[in-house]
Design an enzyme around this catalytic site. Structure first.
Site: not given
Ligand code: F6P
Length: 361
Positions: A12, A80, A116-117, A138, A140, A142, A175, A182-184, A235, A285, A287
């Site tokens: 990403g 792959r 990571d990927g 990233t 994230d 992470d 309210r 984000m943040g899997r 998320e 997105h 972010q």
């Protein structure tokens, strides 16, 4: 003959990739007199043979730009590689094409900017004998073995501004506002953005939440005269005993699941159980877009320059990692050994709790 190095961005996009490219090209040319070849669209460009030379003037003005001038892909894993036939996707090993293009281009090293990927692919290419150096990216935050990745600060900045804006409506209308960020698997963005924006409830993947507890907390706040609440939810947060909210599956991607929508579940439950009017915002997105913060520009510049130095020193299979105020070489394998999630004994969790923030359990 001048030494030639390649650079690509994979996975990403995120604010600061162009600042890394800017630093790589300038350091490579000015300090080492290297030629730099930009590979287009991540590993797809190495498989299909799409690239362009990056000269000194080509990187003028790109430092503050979001995205990546090289393009990127989170589907193009050479080991792959997806092949689409009508509605069917099959996969084939195209790593031989990568080796062929690497040799034909006369490259002596490849700098891969990614998370990571991308680092998983870089590690496999390294095992095939390609001299690879990584640059950790990233939003994230992470990626293991580095304290921080560039892009994270920019994402937190966007989240903070969004929470500030939601505060005014929450206060005016009395309210509950639920904001999904984000943040899997890691709650770094939610935690930092939530603290910076003064979120009342912060829900992160590392702490499965108790929705009854969230509602009680919001009602308790109301009793104390606080007629609004801001709930920040990652998320990847999930209720105790419940599952992740998966929006879609991207089969070609390294991590195939795409999350989104947990905030609607949280918002609906709050409205039903507390009777308080609730609204939900998913930042998505937004972010990842836009110009990097000054912090990320400096970090990206340091990492890009360091990556070229690692190439010059022949430290392949490594990446520049942030440890405290310093940058040190770390093994790419170490970065992909596990994900860096928020430790349950993190002082930041304790600090958030002592600000009166509820963390879902
Ligand atoms: O890993 C970075 C990230 O931005 C995640 O936080 C998010 O879940 C995912 O990428 C979204 O990916 P895509 O751009 O494929 O929708």
């Amino acid at each position: 003959m001048r030494q030639r190095i390649g650079v690509l961005s994979g996975g990403g996009d995120c604010p600061g990739i162009n600042a890394v490219i800017h630093a790589v090209v300038k350091r490579a040319i000015l300090k080492y007199d290297y030629e730099v070849i930009g590979i287009l669209d991540g590993f797809e460009g190495l498989v299909e043979g799409r690239f362009r030379e990056l000269r000194y003037n080509d990187v003028s003005g790109i430092l503050p730009l979001g995205g990546t001038i090289l393009g990127t892909s989170n589907r193009a894993n050479p080991f792959r590689y997806p092949v689409r036939q009508k509605d069917e996707v099959t996969f084939e090993d195209r790593s031989r094409d990568v080796l062929r293009h690497f040799t034909e281009l006369g490259l002596s090293a490849l700098i891969t900017i990614g998370g990571d990927g991308t680092f998983h692919i870089a590690a496999e290419l390294s095992r095939l004998g390609i001299p690879v150096v990584g640059v950790p990216k990233t939003i994230d935050n992470d990626l293991n073995a580095t304290d921080i990745t560039f892009g994270f600060d920019s994402a937190v900045h966007v989240v903070t501004e969004a929470i500030d804006r939601l505060h005014t409506t929450a206060q005016s209308h009395h309210r509950v506002m639920v904001i999904e960020v984000m943040g899997r698997y890691a709650g770094w963005i939610a935690l930092h953005g939530g603290i910076a924006g003064g979120g009342d409830v912060i829900l992160i993947p590392e702490i499965p939440f108790d929705i009854e507890g969230v509602c009680e907390f919001i009602l308790e706040r109301r009793k104390r005269g606080k007629r609004f609440s801001i709930v920040v939810v990652a998320e990847g947060a999930r209720p105790r005993g419940g599952d992740l909210v998966v929006q879609r599956i991207v089969r070609e991607s390294h991590d195939q699941i795409r999350l989104g929508g947990v905030s609607h579940i949280v918002g609906r439950a709050i409205e039903e159980k507390t009777g308080l009017e609730t609204r939900v915002v998913i930042l998505g997105h937004l972010q990842r877009g836009g110009s990097p913060t000054a912090f990320d520009r400096v970090l990206a510049t340091r990492l890009g320059a360091w990556a070229v130095d690692l190439v010059a020193q022949g430290q392949f299979g490594y990446f520049p990692a942030v440890r405290g105020q310093d940058i040190v070489p770390a093994r790419i394998e170490e970065a992909i050994a596990c994900l860096k999630t928020v430790p349950l004994d993190s002082p930041l969790l304790d600090i958030a709790r002592s600000m009166g923030t509820y963390l879902g359990a």
